[in-house]
Design an enzyme around this catalytic site. Sequence first.
Site, PDB file in Angstrom:
ATOM      1  N   LYS A  95      38.109 -11.985-101.528  1.00  0.00           N
ATOM      2  CA  LYS A  95      36.906 -11.294-102.017  1.00  0.00           C
ATOM      3  C   LYS A  95      37.238 -10.553-103.313  1.00  0.00           C
ATOM      4  O   LYS A  95      38.228  -9.811-103.370  1.00  0.00           O
ATOM      5  CB  LYS A  95      36.417 -10.303-100.954  1.00  0.00           C
ATOM      6  CG  LYS A  95      35.125  -9.643-101.372  1.00  0.00           C
ATOM      7  CD  LYS A  95      34.660  -8.588-100.403  1.00  0.00           C
ATOM      8  CE  LYS A  95      33.523  -7.811-101.038  1.00  0.00           C
ATOM      9  NZ  LYS A  95      33.163  -6.614-100.299  1.00  0.00           N
ATOM     10  N   ASN A  99      19.315 -20.142-102.130  1.00  0.00           N
ATOM     11  CA  ASN A  99      17.848 -20.070-102.236  1.00  0.00           C
ATOM     12  C   ASN A  99      17.286 -19.793-100.848  1.00  0.00           C
ATOM     13  O   ASN A  99      18.008 -19.890 -99.858  1.00  0.00           O
ATOM     14  CB  ASN A  99      17.300 -21.369-102.852  1.00  0.00           C
ATOM     15  CG  ASN A  99      17.641 -22.574-102.015  1.00  0.00           C
ATOM     16  OD1 ASN A  99      17.142 -22.718-100.901  1.00  0.00           O
ATOM     17  ND2 ASN A  99      18.522 -23.436-102.527  1.00  0.00           N
ATOM     18  N   LYS A 103      14.791 -40.787-110.066  1.00  0.00           N
ATOM     19  CA  LYS A 103      15.807 -40.810-109.004  1.00  0.00           C
ATOM     20  C   LYS A 103      15.700 -42.044-108.107  1.00  0.00           C
ATOM     21  O   LYS A 103      16.305 -42.087-107.044  1.00  0.00           O
ATOM     22  CB  LYS A 103      15.712 -39.518-108.187  1.00  0.00           C
ATOM     23  CG  LYS A 103      15.870 -38.269-109.074  1.00  0.00           C
ATOM     24  CD  LYS A 103      16.122 -36.999-108.305  1.00  0.00           C
ATOM     25  CE  LYS A 103      16.163 -35.810-109.254  1.00  0.00           C
ATOM     26  NZ  LYS A 103      16.929 -34.688-108.749  1.00  0.00           N
ATOM     27  N   PRO A 107      26.701 -31.935-107.702  1.00  0.00           N
ATOM     28  CA  PRO A 107      26.235 -33.337-107.757  1.00  0.00           C
ATOM     29  C   PRO A 107      24.754 -33.459-107.451  1.00  0.00           C
ATOM     30  O   PRO A 107      24.223 -32.702-106.634  1.00  0.00           O
ATOM     31  CB  PRO A 107      27.068 -34.028-106.672  1.00  0.00           C
ATOM     32  CG  PRO A 107      27.673 -32.949-105.847  1.00  0.00           C
ATOM     33  CD  PRO A 107      27.714 -31.708-106.668  1.00  0.00           C
ATOM     34  N   ASP A 141      21.213 -25.984-107.789  1.00  0.00           N
ATOM     35  CA  ASP A 141      21.507 -26.905-108.884  1.00  0.00           C
ATOM     36  C   ASP A 141      22.813 -26.594-109.576  1.00  0.00           C
ATOM     37  O   ASP A 141      23.357 -27.424-110.301  1.00  0.00           O
ATOM     38  CB  ASP A 141      20.347 -26.897-109.885  1.00  0.00           C
ATOM     39  CG  ASP A 141      19.120 -27.555-109.262  1.00  0.00           C
ATOM     40  OD1 ASP A 141      19.267 -28.675-108.740  1.00  0.00           O
ATOM     41  OD2 ASP A 141      18.048 -26.937-109.260  1.00  0.00           O
ATOM     42  N   LYS A 197      10.309 -37.274-111.027  1.00  0.00           N
ATOM     43  CA  LYS A 197      11.487 -37.383-110.142  1.00  0.00           C
ATOM     44  C   LYS A 197      11.451 -38.682-109.341  1.00  0.00           C
ATOM     45  O   LYS A 197      12.485 -39.302-109.109  1.00  0.00           O
ATOM     46  CB  LYS A 197      11.553 -36.189-109.187  1.00  0.00           C
ATOM     47  CG  LYS A 197      12.080 -34.950-109.871  1.00  0.00           C
ATOM     48  CD  LYS A 197      12.044 -33.728-108.993  1.00  0.00           C
ATOM     49  CE  LYS A 197      12.197 -32.500-109.876  1.00  0.00           C
ATOM     50  NZ  LYS A 197      11.930 -31.260-109.226  1.00  0.00           N
ATOM     51  N   PHE A 201      12.009 -34.649-102.014  1.00  0.00           N
ATOM     52  CA  PHE A 201      11.084 -33.526-102.058  1.00  0.00           C
ATOM     53  C   PHE A 201      11.105 -32.954-103.471  1.00  0.00           C
ATOM     54  O   PHE A 201      12.127 -33.012-104.157  1.00  0.00           O
ATOM     55  CB  PHE A 201      11.513 -32.422-101.063  1.00  0.00           C
ATOM     56  CG  PHE A 201      10.865 -32.559 -99.713  1.00  0.00           C
ATOM     57  CD1 PHE A 201      11.155 -33.635 -98.891  1.00  0.00           C
ATOM     58  CD2 PHE A 201       9.959 -31.594 -99.259  1.00  0.00           C
ATOM     59  CE1 PHE A 201      10.567 -33.770 -97.642  1.00  0.00           C
ATOM     60  CE2 PHE A 201       9.357 -31.711 -98.012  1.00  0.00           C
ATOM     61  CZ  PHE A 201       9.658 -32.794 -97.200  1.00  0.00           C
TER      62      PHE A 201
HETATM   63  O1  C5P Z   1      15.568 -29.452-107.120  1.00  0.00           O
HETATM   64  P1  C5P Z   1      14.654 -30.618-107.344  1.00  0.00           P
HETATM   65  O2  C5P Z   1      13.195 -30.275-107.254  1.00  0.00           O
HETATM   66  O3  C5P Z   1      14.987 -31.421-108.567  1.00  0.00           O
HETATM   67  O4  C5P Z   1      14.931 -31.579-106.103  1.00  0.00           O
HETATM   68  C1  C5P Z   1      14.294 -32.836-106.026  1.00  0.00           C
HETATM   69  C2  C5P Z   1      14.984 -33.676-104.997  1.00  0.00           C
HETATM   70  O5  C5P Z   1      16.344 -33.824-105.352  1.00  0.00           O
HETATM   71  C3  C5P Z   1      14.994 -33.122-103.586  1.00  0.00           C
HETATM   72  O6  C5P Z   1      14.816 -34.215-102.710  1.00  0.00           O
HETATM   73  C4  C5P Z   1      16.387 -32.516-103.438  1.00  0.00           C
HETATM   74  O7  C5P Z   1      16.811 -32.547-102.091  1.00  0.00           O
HETATM   75  C5  C5P Z   1      17.211 -33.425-104.303  1.00  0.00           C
HETATM   76  N1  C5P Z   1      18.376 -32.803-104.973  1.00  0.00           N
HETATM   77  C6  C5P Z   1      19.625 -33.344-104.757  1.00  0.00           C
HETATM   78  N2  C5P Z   1      20.719 -32.815-105.385  1.00  0.00           N
HETATM   79  C7  C5P Z   1      20.601 -31.788-106.220  1.00  0.00           C
HETATM   80  C8  C5P Z   1      19.328 -31.221-106.468  1.00  0.00           C
HETATM   81  C9  C5P Z   1      18.228 -31.748-105.811  1.00  0.00           C
HETATM   82  O8  C5P Z   1      19.738 -34.299-103.983  1.00  0.00           O
HETATM   83  N3  C5P Z   1      21.682 -31.295-106.818  1.00  0.00           N
END
Ligand code: C5P
Length: 397
Positions: free
Chosen positions: A289, A210, A342, A305, A279, A338, A324
């Site tokens: 390659k 990204n 989380k 994860p 994700d 979130k 974030f």
């Molecule tokens: O991608 P998303 O908006 O769900 O991310 C929300 C939070 O989760 C962010 O703090 C991001 O750093 C964290 N995150 C993570 N592991 C992932 C996806 C997101 O720790 N696989």
Amino acid sequence: MKQKILIGIGGGIAAYKVCEVISTLFQAGMQVRVILTDSAQQFITPLTVATLSRHPAYTDADFWQPHPRPLHIELGEWADVFVIAPLTANTLSKLSYGTADNLLTNTVLASQCPVLLAPAMNTEMWQQVAVQRNWQQLLTDTRFHALAPGYGLLACDRVGAGRMAEPTEIVTGVQSLLHTQGKRDLLGKRVLISTGGTREYLDPVRFIGNPSTGKMGLALAQAALHRGAIVTLVHTAVEWSVPSGMRAIAVVNAEQMQQAMLENFPDADLTVMCAAVADVKPAEYSKDKLPKRSLPQQLPLAPVPDIVAELGRRKQSYQRLIGFAAQTGDIITPARQKLAQKKLDAIVANPIDRTDAGFGSNFNQAIFLDTQGRQVEIPQCSKLQLAHHLWDFVHGL
Ligand code: C5P
């Protein structure tokens, strides 16, 4: 009102880089005044700094002229932030003893504002017992803020410690001091920050990723450092190098980031998961390659994860965890979800569909939310300013 920055330049070759600092601060709308020591004028001229700061430079010749009020008192009272760069071994020694034998050192004694110090000298000079003793002695006075010299190529053709902090670091230090006015409210706090976008490789050249550059987490790390924290930055940076003064751990993909975060998490008082973690990852990795004809028409994916969720599960009562949520459209509802799911203490809802905010930009805007129902909106500002607003907010957690 315009912010007032006083810059004292010592006699070292790094003086030429301070010209860029003067120019950048002036262009950012600040008032800049400059004092040159006699030896600084062997390297750059009063005309150079006067032209860049749009104001006559001050030298010891001015010190001995009659003024309505003594010049060092006027300048000392005028400044919001005082920067000394390059700080030479000689000026460092004088400051550590409170000596006042020229305009620069007299003005330091006549001022009360925070002083940002950027030493620069040859490695042997920097590592001398006397110099290190003076440096440690000076820093016991909390009005002095250190921008420790980095490691790199020196004008003596050696690679070693003693290279002046980069001009961008000096500018960032000034901006931080303007915000905090020198307070170190994170003194001794251990802060762990992740930043940047992870790359999930399919083969040695192709990846799922990204556009995150990691600038927001870098700003959080710099702001925390300037407020006295002990900072560990887990990053995927490719476009910038990590400033000196913080511990940096470079990672590429989500699994490496998870490992680095889990290893360091138990020691952290405050953890900010700022990274844009991909994700998903390609289900298979080829160490060679893949030829174009072997690329799958449909790429099988596997999950990576959820790092912050795991941190949330492991969190102890002494720890605070901030996430974030980079969103388009409605940024608040998914951020609130979130925050709860989380087990975060706070979340930064961050719009990424605005012009000049979010990924890659030097600017950002956000809404901070916490579990106590606080909601603070920060309009567009620099990422460093946003970082300071977040540390201000974290105090209420
Ligand atoms: O991608 P998303 O908006 O769900 O991310 C929300 C939070 O989760 C962010 O703090 C991001 O750093 C964290 N995150 C993570 N592991 C992932 C996806 C997101 O720790 N696989």
